[in-house]
Scaffold this motif. Sequence first.
Motif, PDB file in Angstrom:
ATOM      1  N   UNK A  76       0.837  -1.200   0.000  1.00  0.00           N
ATOM      2  CA  UNK A  76       0.000   0.000   0.000  1.00  0.00           C
ATOM      3  C   UNK A  76       0.873   1.252   0.000  1.00  0.00           C
ATOM      4  N   UNK A  77       1.911   1.277   0.842  1.00  0.00           N
ATOM      5  CA  UNK A  77       2.820   2.429   0.858  1.00  0.00           C
ATOM      6  C   UNK A  77       3.491   2.610  -0.497  1.00  0.00           C
ATOM      7  N   UNK A  78       3.974   1.518  -1.075  1.00  0.00           N
ATOM      8  CA  UNK A  78       4.634   1.611  -2.375  1.00  0.00           C
ATOM      9  C   UNK A  78       3.674   2.156  -3.429  1.00  0.00           C
ATOM     10  N   UNK A  79       2.440   1.657  -3.427  1.00  0.00           N
ATOM     11  CA  UNK A  79       1.453   2.113  -4.404  1.00  0.00           C
ATOM     12  C   UNK A  79       1.098   3.584  -4.192  1.00  0.00           C
ATOM     13  N   UNK A  80       0.843   3.952  -2.932  1.00  0.00           N
ATOM     14  CA  UNK A  80       0.421   5.335  -2.686  1.00  0.00           C
ATOM     15  C   UNK A  80       1.505   6.308  -3.128  1.00  0.00           C
ATOM     16  N   UNK A  81       2.765   5.993  -2.833  1.00  0.00           N
ATOM     17  CA  UNK A  81       3.860   6.902  -3.162  1.00  0.00           C
ATOM     18  C   UNK A  81       4.433   6.640  -4.553  1.00  0.00           C
ATOM     19  N   UNK A  82       3.795   5.749  -5.313  1.00  0.00           N
ATOM     20  CA  UNK A  82       4.194   5.442  -6.694  1.00  0.00           C
ATOM     21  C   UNK A  82       5.657   5.027  -6.763  1.00  0.00           C
ATOM     22  N   UNK A  83       6.021   4.116  -5.862  1.00  0.00           N
ATOM     23  CA  UNK A  83       7.388   3.602  -5.779  1.00  0.00           C
ATOM     24  C   UNK A  83       7.384   2.104  -6.055  1.00  0.00           C
ATOM     25  N   UNK A  84       8.569   1.563  -6.330  1.00  0.00           N
ATOM     26  CA  UNK A  84       8.673   0.130  -6.610  1.00  0.00           C
ATOM     27  C   UNK A  84       8.503  -0.719  -5.362  1.00  0.00           C
ATOM     28  N   UNK A  85       8.953  -0.203  -4.216  1.00  0.00           N
ATOM     29  CA  UNK A  85       8.949  -1.026  -3.005  1.00  0.00           C
ATOM     30  C   UNK A  85       8.925  -0.109  -1.783  1.00  0.00           C
TER      31      UNK A  85
END
Length: 425
Positions: A76-85
Amino acid sequence: MVLNSWKADLPADLVAKVEKVDEKIKDHLQLIDEQVMYNQQRLLSLFRKHRVAEEDLVGSTGYGFDDMGREKLEAIFADYFKAEDALVRPQLISGTHAIATAFYGVLRPNDTLYYMTGMPYDTIQQVIGIVGDNPKTLHEYDINFDYTPLKENGKVDYDSVKEKLTTDDSIKVVAIQRSRGYATRESFVVDEVREMIEFVKEYAPNAIIFIDNCYGEFSETTEPSFYGADLMAGSLFKNAGAGIAKGGAFLVGRKDLIAQAAAQLYAPGLGKAEGPTWGYQRDFYQGVFMAPHTTGEAIKGAIYTAALLEELGMDVSPKWDAPRTDLVQTVTFGKPEPMIKFCAAIQHNSPMNAFVDPVPSYMDGYEDQVIMASGSFTEGSTIELSSDGPLRPPYCLYIQGGLSYAHVKLAVTAAANEAFYKENK
């Protein structure tokens, strides 16, 4: 009128100023509510996408293998911040710890850590080893440090940064500090950070771009990681934990860099596979879900604080109608005595330890004495209303946080009464 009883004991002049401020800032508060709605919708969609369930809140013990709740939360954190991991762990005890973990994870001897946003704040200076006499600093590992001072207007000196990036082949990490820390310059809005990222990618395409995002999460509808930052750190007892998380911090970014940070936090060969979450998962999930709302409440409180203190003739930054990119509101007193008095007034209007008078003292990680008011439920939680600052010119108090707009308004108004009116009676 019963609904306005909280104003009953205030001087008529202060009541008039409060009413003037309420009218002046109402449209800005509405804009913050709309921003909160946007960010909340994004988070809600991610909770649904990742099928968060009751069993994900239980946590793990021992080694922490196969912790599905931890894996979903990091997704969820990766998705919200548009990051890979992402690495979202209770073992990361603060934003400073997350930043240090990132630096030790990716930097090697003879590499250079370069800050393009001026000298970092006090606790990071301790990590680097340019102040204090601490073991295990970056300096002790032969990791170099360099920075470019900001221009007089508080903005990045791009000409000097370009010269550094194009002439120093040892620069491995370019760091960008979004918030002002204990400086008097403005915090950088995300559009300014995006410009910095694009500039570094043009002139040092192989450098790792690191963002210190503490105090910044959910303060706008975009984040620096949306625009190509390689690694970014934040704290869970600031914005991203909404006052619910009792500790913890996070990193988001490229998968290979998160792996290096995880190896630094735990051990090579273990990485993200281990790390028990014990009883923290429920707070972490609920905290991040509430983060857009609580951050919005704190920002509304900062707008009110700036507007009221401006009415009282104080030098504030940001101004009440300036763009907001974090929780921090500064007030410049020019001398220590009124700074200490106002800080004490905030403490006297806190839910915890309201009977305590804060006293300037030395704190680990800081070179100067610090005055701090923090009547928070979680120690050091700056998403909860607090005020602090180093006892050094120009004697700025940094007011931040607030779990509810109502509390900030009550506390700051009462503090204004105590600091600016009672002394004149």
